[in-house]
Scaffold this active site. Structure first.
Site, PDB file in Angstrom:
ATOM      1  N   ARG A 120       0.851  -1.193   0.000  1.00 25.31           N
ATOM      2  CA  ARG A 120       0.000   0.000   0.000  1.00 25.31           C
ATOM      3  C   ARG A 120       0.883   1.238   0.000  1.00 25.31           C
ATOM      4  O   ARG A 120       1.780   1.362   0.835  1.00 25.31           O
ATOM      5  CB  ARG A 120      -0.838   0.057   1.290  1.00 25.31           C
ATOM      6  CG  ARG A 120      -1.964  -0.881   1.338  1.00 25.31           C
ATOM      7  CD  ARG A 120      -2.999  -0.477   2.351  1.00 25.31           C
ATOM      8  NE  ARG A 120      -2.503  -0.087   3.675  1.00 25.31           N
ATOM      9  CZ  ARG A 120      -3.286   0.281   4.665  1.00 25.31           C
ATOM     10  NH1 ARG A 120      -4.581   0.343   4.489  1.00 25.31           N
ATOM     11  NH2 ARG A 120      -2.790   0.599   5.833  1.00 25.31           N
ATOM     12  N   THR A 138      -1.501   7.427  -0.304  1.00 27.49           N
ATOM     13  CA  THR A 138      -2.786   7.290  -1.017  1.00 27.49           C
ATOM     14  C   THR A 138      -3.561   6.050  -0.570  1.00 27.49           C
ATOM     15  O   THR A 138      -4.761   5.942  -0.844  1.00 27.49           O
ATOM     16  CB  THR A 138      -2.536   7.148  -2.534  1.00 27.49           C
ATOM     17  OG1 THR A 138      -1.826   5.914  -2.747  1.00 27.49           O
ATOM     18  CG2 THR A 138      -1.712   8.303  -3.067  1.00 27.49           C
ATOM     19  N   ASP A 163       0.776  -3.470  12.210  1.00 20.29           N
ATOM     20  CA  ASP A 163       1.218  -3.843  10.858  1.00 20.29           C
ATOM     21  C   ASP A 163       1.557  -5.325  10.846  1.00 20.29           C
ATOM     22  O   ASP A 163       2.556  -5.757  11.437  1.00 20.29           O
ATOM     23  CB  ASP A 163       2.443  -2.991  10.464  1.00 20.29           C
ATOM     24  CG  ASP A 163       2.827  -3.224   9.007  1.00 20.29           C
ATOM     25  OD1 ASP A 163       3.038  -4.401   8.621  1.00 20.29           O
ATOM     26  OD2 ASP A 163       2.906  -2.246   8.258  1.00 20.29           O
ATOM     27  N   ASP A 205       5.089  -6.390   9.491  1.00 17.07           N
ATOM     28  CA  ASP A 205       6.179  -6.072  10.420  1.00 17.07           C
ATOM     29  C   ASP A 205       6.183  -7.015  11.622  1.00 17.07           C
ATOM     30  O   ASP A 205       7.243  -7.428  12.099  1.00 17.07           O
ATOM     31  CB  ASP A 205       6.046  -4.617  10.918  1.00 17.07           C
ATOM     32  CG  ASP A 205       6.536  -3.623   9.879  1.00 17.07           C
ATOM     33  OD1 ASP A 205       7.339  -4.020   9.006  1.00 17.07           O
ATOM     34  OD2 ASP A 205       6.105  -2.455   9.935  1.00 17.07           O
TER      35      ASP A 205
HETATM   36  C1  PRP Z   1      -0.960  -4.887   4.338  1.00 22.20           C
HETATM   37  C2  PRP Z   1      -1.786  -6.151   4.397  1.00 22.20           C
HETATM   38  C3  PRP Z   1      -2.614  -6.067   3.145  1.00 22.20           C
HETATM   39  C4  PRP Z   1      -2.857  -4.597   3.024  1.00 22.20           C
HETATM   40  C5  PRP Z   1      -4.257  -4.322   3.517  1.00 22.20           C
HETATM   41  O1  PRP Z   1       0.101  -5.024   3.487  1.00 22.20           O
HETATM   42  O2  PRP Z   1      -1.016  -7.305   4.496  1.00 22.20           O
HETATM   43  O3  PRP Z   1      -1.960  -6.584   1.991  1.00 22.20           O
HETATM   44  O4  PRP Z   1      -1.912  -3.933   3.866  1.00 22.20           O
HETATM   45  O5  PRP Z   1      -4.590  -3.010   3.322  1.00 22.20           O
HETATM   46  P1  PRP Z   1      -5.714  -2.573   2.283  1.00 22.20           P
HETATM   47  O6  PRP Z   1      -6.871  -3.499   2.473  1.00 22.20           O
HETATM   48  O7  PRP Z   1      -6.019  -1.161   2.696  1.00 22.20           O
HETATM   49  O8  PRP Z   1      -5.138  -2.630   0.894  1.00 22.20           O
HETATM   50  P2  PRP Z   1       1.225  -3.884   3.325  1.00 22.20           P
HETATM   51  O9  PRP Z   1       0.884  -2.942   2.218  1.00 22.20           O
HETATM   52  O10 PRP Z   1       1.479  -3.264   4.667  1.00 22.20           O
HETATM   53  O11 PRP Z   1       2.473  -4.678   2.810  1.00 22.20           O
HETATM   54  P3  PRP Z   1       3.350  -5.798   3.552  1.00 22.20           P
HETATM   55  O12 PRP Z   1       2.497  -7.026   3.673  1.00 22.20           O
HETATM   56  O13 PRP Z   1       4.468  -5.974   2.587  1.00 22.20           O
HETATM   57  O14 PRP Z   1       3.791  -5.285   4.887  1.00 22.20           O
HETATM   58  N1  URA Z   2      -2.225  -3.503   6.990  1.00 25.05           N
HETATM   59  C1  URA Z   2      -1.822  -3.947   8.192  1.00 25.05           C
HETATM   60  O1  URA Z   2      -0.836  -4.685   8.299  1.00 25.05           O
HETATM   61  N2  URA Z   2      -2.529  -3.586   9.272  1.00 25.05           N
HETATM   62  C2  URA Z   2      -3.620  -2.792   9.194  1.00 25.05           C
HETATM   63  O2  URA Z   2      -4.230  -2.491  10.241  1.00 25.05           O
HETATM   64  C3  URA Z   2      -4.011  -2.328   7.930  1.00 25.05           C
HETATM   65  C4  URA Z   2      -3.297  -2.706   6.831  1.00 25.05           C
END
Ligand code: PRP
Ligand code: URA
Length: 208
Positions: free
Chosen positions: A103, A107, A199, A202
């Site tokens: 994400r 945005t 997160d 993380d």
């Molecule tokens: C997180 C999560 C989803 C997304 C959800 O990933 O694992 O893929 O955010 O958010 P959304 O429904 O608003 O799109 P992130 O972008 O943090 O990436 P990561 O898994 O690499 O940490």
């Molecule tokens: N992605 C995450 O990992 N946590 C949230 O709460 C939203 C998006």
């Protein structure tokens, strides 16, 4: 179709440990995998069975089996990787595809960076894995990527979902089956699920 929400005291128990900021990486990862396995169990309850002949130590009989080759798990990188070991415990021979999305922090729009899917994915049921369904942007984009490659049957497994994310997927992709362990209240101004668990990526990989 309405989403399927796991309603069980054990899920409440495990989600509460996941939410706790004191829970460390090892336990967090184990719980995400366990809940992934339970979600997958629920999502497979309509799996077609075929008959096979079996010789037990006592007699010959007819048993039933799922064709694991009909399924592919598709984690959304990175956090979705945290559910892979759990679902593979249920279907160790299923193929795995990977979709890379993150994400944009300003945005909140998903950015695609990787896609590698098993051969003949168009003939399989794809089970997308992502612990967090927040705005639904990443989930909807992942489903779109699979549909563009001809996948017709898609299930989506998430550990925690926000109502707005569930609505987004149902609006964009009414044909996709949604399974979630828990539906939280809302998103905060940064797009994080509240109360949520922070997160997920993380916390699974210990990067913060
Ligand atoms: C997180 C999560 C989803 C997304 C959800 O990933 O694992 O893929 O955010 O958010 P959304 O429904 O608003 O799109 P992130 O972008 O943090 O990436 P990561 O898994 O690499 O940490
Ligand atoms: N992605 C995450 O990992 N946590 C949230 O709460 C939203 C998006």
């Amino acid at each position: 179709m309405e989403e399927i929400v796991l309603k069980h005291p054990m899920i409440e128990h495990k989600i509460s440990i996941l939410r706790d900021e004191k829970t460390g990486t090892k336990e967090f990862r184990e719980l995400i995998n366990e809940i992934g396995m339970i979600l997958c169990y629920e999502a497979l309850k309509d799996a077609p069975l075929h008959e096979i002949d079996i010789k037990t130590p006592i007699t010959e009989t007819v048993g039933k089996q799922i064709d694991e080759n009909d399924y592919a798990f598709v984690p959304i990188l990175r956090a979705g990787m945290g559910m892979v070991d759990g679902v593979l415990r249920l279907m160790p021979n299923a193929k795995i595809g990977h979709i890379g999305l993150f994400r944009n922090e300003e945005t909140l729009e998903p950015v695609e960076y990787y896609c590698k899917l098993p051969k003949n994915i168009e003939n399989k049921t794809a089970i997308i894995l992502d612990p967090m369904l927040a705005t639904g942007g990443s989930g909807s984009a992942a489903i779109e990527m699979l549909k563009k490659r001809g996948v017709k049957k898609i299930k989506f497994l998430s550990v925690i979902s926000a109502p707005v994310g569930l609505e987004r997927i149902k609006k964009d992709h009414p044909d996709v089956e949604l399974y979630t362990a828990y539906v939280d209240k809302e998103l905060n101004e940064n797009g994080y699920i509240v109360p949520g668990l922070g997160d997920a990526g993380d916390r699974i990989f210990g990067t913060k």
